[in-house]
Design an enzyme around this catalytic site. Sequence first.
Site, PDB file in Angstrom:
ATOM      1  N   TYR A  15       0.833  -1.214   0.000  1.00  0.00           N
ATOM      2  CA  TYR A  15       0.000   0.000   0.000  1.00  0.00           C
ATOM      3  C   TYR A  15       0.864   1.259   0.000  1.00  0.00           C
ATOM      4  CZ  TYR A  15      -3.169   3.615   1.789  1.00  0.00           C
ATOM      5  OH  TYR A  15      -3.889   4.775   1.968  1.00  0.00           O
ATOM      6  N   VAL A  72      -7.977   8.400   9.293  1.00  0.00           N
ATOM      7  CA  VAL A  72      -9.414   8.644   9.262  1.00  0.00           C
ATOM      8  C   VAL A  72     -10.194   7.356   9.538  1.00  0.00           C
ATOM      9  CG1 VAL A  72     -11.305   9.532   7.848  1.00  0.00           C
ATOM     10  CG2 VAL A  72      -8.989  10.448   7.549  1.00  0.00           C
ATOM     11  N   THR A  96     -12.519   5.004   8.651  1.00  0.00           N
ATOM     12  CA  THR A  96     -13.298   4.497   7.509  1.00  0.00           C
ATOM     13  C   THR A  96     -13.148   2.977   7.474  1.00  0.00           C
ATOM     14  OG1 THR A  96     -11.417   4.564   5.995  1.00  0.00           O
ATOM     15  CG2 THR A  96     -12.746   6.580   6.164  1.00  0.00           C
TER      16      THR A  96
HETATM   17  P1  NDP Z   1     -12.762   3.443   1.973  1.00  0.00           P
HETATM   18  O1  NDP Z   1     -12.351   2.025   1.873  1.00  0.00           O
HETATM   19  O2  NDP Z   1     -13.755   3.851   2.983  1.00  0.00           O
HETATM   20  O3  NDP Z   1     -13.288   3.941   0.550  1.00  0.00           O
HETATM   21  C1  NDP Z   1     -12.571   3.643  -0.626  1.00  0.00           C
HETATM   22  C2  NDP Z   1     -13.392   4.056  -1.818  1.00  0.00           C
HETATM   23  O4  NDP Z   1     -12.649   3.711  -3.009  1.00  0.00           O
HETATM   24  C3  NDP Z   1     -14.713   3.310  -1.917  1.00  0.00           C
HETATM   25  O5  NDP Z   1     -15.679   4.135  -2.519  1.00  0.00           O
HETATM   26  C4  NDP Z   1     -14.376   2.146  -2.822  1.00  0.00           C
HETATM   27  O6  NDP Z   1     -15.492   1.599  -3.502  1.00  0.00           O
HETATM   28  C5  NDP Z   1     -13.467   2.872  -3.809  1.00  0.00           C
HETATM   29  N1  NDP Z   1     -12.698   1.923  -4.617  1.00  0.00           N
HETATM   30  C6  NDP Z   1     -11.890   0.920  -4.218  1.00  0.00           C
HETATM   31  N2  NDP Z   1     -11.412   0.243  -5.271  1.00  0.00           N
HETATM   32  C7  NDP Z   1     -11.922   0.846  -6.371  1.00  0.00           C
HETATM   33  C8  NDP Z   1     -11.834   0.617  -7.764  1.00  0.00           C
HETATM   34  N3  NDP Z   1     -11.092  -0.393  -8.270  1.00  0.00           N
HETATM   35  N4  NDP Z   1     -12.500   1.432  -8.619  1.00  0.00           N
HETATM   36  C9  NDP Z   1     -13.247   2.441  -8.145  1.00  0.00           C
HETATM   37  N5  NDP Z   1     -13.411   2.708  -6.842  1.00  0.00           N
HETATM   38  C10 NDP Z   1     -12.753   1.908  -5.965  1.00  0.00           C
HETATM   39  O7  NDP Z   1     -11.378   4.234   2.146  1.00  0.00           O
HETATM   40  P2  NDP Z   1     -11.067   5.730   2.658  1.00  0.00           P
HETATM   41  O8  NDP Z   1     -12.232   6.597   2.484  1.00  0.00           O
HETATM   42  O9  NDP Z   1     -10.393   5.625   3.947  1.00  0.00           O
HETATM   43  O10 NDP Z   1      -9.933   6.126   1.581  1.00  0.00           O
HETATM   44  C11 NDP Z   1     -10.067   7.199   0.658  1.00  0.00           C
HETATM   45  C12 NDP Z   1      -8.680   7.612   0.233  1.00  0.00           C
HETATM   46  O11 NDP Z   1      -7.946   8.094   1.362  1.00  0.00           O
HETATM   47  C13 NDP Z   1      -7.837   6.470  -0.338  1.00  0.00           C
HETATM   48  O12 NDP Z   1      -7.059   6.974  -1.422  1.00  0.00           O
HETATM   49  C14 NDP Z   1      -6.935   6.087   0.819  1.00  0.00           C
HETATM   50  O13 NDP Z   1      -5.756   5.467   0.373  1.00  0.00           O
HETATM   51  C15 NDP Z   1      -6.681   7.442   1.435  1.00  0.00           C
HETATM   52  N6  NDP Z   1      -6.201   7.409   2.811  1.00  0.00           N
HETATM   53  C16 NDP Z   1      -7.012   6.974   3.823  1.00  0.00           C
HETATM   54  C17 NDP Z   1      -6.553   6.988   5.125  1.00  0.00           C
HETATM   55  C18 NDP Z   1      -7.423   6.561   6.282  1.00  0.00           C
HETATM   56  O14 NDP Z   1      -6.957   6.637   7.436  1.00  0.00           O
HETATM   57  N7  NDP Z   1      -8.661   6.131   6.058  1.00  0.00           N
HETATM   58  C19 NDP Z   1      -5.184   7.437   5.468  1.00  0.00           C
HETATM   59  C20 NDP Z   1      -4.422   7.878   4.326  1.00  0.00           C
HETATM   60  C21 NDP Z   1      -4.932   7.872   3.058  1.00  0.00           C
HETATM   61  P3  NDP Z   1     -16.270   0.275  -2.914  1.00  0.00           P
HETATM   62  O15 NDP Z   1     -17.201   0.768  -1.846  1.00  0.00           O
HETATM   63  O16 NDP Z   1     -16.980  -0.237  -4.117  1.00  0.00           O
HETATM   64  O17 NDP Z   1     -15.224  -0.655  -2.373  1.00  0.00           O
END
Ligand code: NDP
Length: 272
Positions: free
Chosen positions: A196, A227, A229
Amino acid sequence: SAKMKNIVVTGGNKGIGYEICRQLVGRSSTRVILCARDRSRGEKAVESIKASTKFGDDSCIFSMILDLTDEKSIEDAHNLVKESWNPIDVLVNNAAMAFKGDAFNIGVVNTTFRTNYYGTMKVCETFLPLIRKNGRIVNVSSMGGAYALRKMSASNRSKFVADDLTLDQLNSYLKEFCLCVENGDWKEKGWPTTAYSMSKVGVTMFTRILSRENPELAINCCCPGAVRTDMSSQSGTKSPAEGAITPVHLAVGNLHDVSGKYWSDLKIQKWF
Ligand code: NDP
């Protein structure tokens, strides 16, 4: 109207992406295209935002299917945007995935890179021609990228952070990492044990290259913070709404022409 802002957000059906969409429609004259890979998850998210959010004047929201791992889906989404909402003002690449636990092998690396790095890159390349002059791209990267840069050997790190890094070089360094994982000698070769975080090194450095190649746009990346999530198994210090603050700022805030930088907590940060 002429002042309407069109903003495309990937992975908008839950987590931070959902909150980015919610905060954006609270502004005036903003049209949000909430992308989801699953149609019903996207439509449900739009309904839930409509039911729970005070929209800004003239603002609206639509859902659109977009799967980062499916080129046809990216192409279809491009065509729909081109017909209906061209040009767009901002593309927010928020969608990403992470394996749970500490499984680490070439399968995990390939699957993670496919979505987070190659998928995000493909979406950028496909949508770039639709972004208006002085428009923006926001790539939601991660402090994981900074962590991986710290953990790798100094000689590997210096290649990634070189000011003149090219896309071919970035791709070849990431391929080198993959090869070492396949061969089982990644530690000896100075690479960290993380799929990752290495994918996010790619996103961060790709942002910098894309910004250099598109000086008429503002192209930045950020870490949203830790965050709560599904990705973090609901651990973390920030709510999704708090996590959305820096991405939303990079999408619509006053950036004073800053481009090609890595941000968190509303500030420009060092690469590692
Ligand atoms: P979530 O898992 O809650 O949400 C991820 C989202 O991305 C979902 O809508 C998911 O869809 C979508 N997704 C995953 N794979 C694909 C794909 N192949 N095509 C299209 N959509 C896809 O994660 P977060 O909200 O936590 O993450 C959002 C961003 O923040 C990411 O880039 C993550 O790396 C980044 N981030 C998060 C952190 C945290 O602490 N949460 C820390 C640092 C960075 P589906 O529901 O269909 O799976």
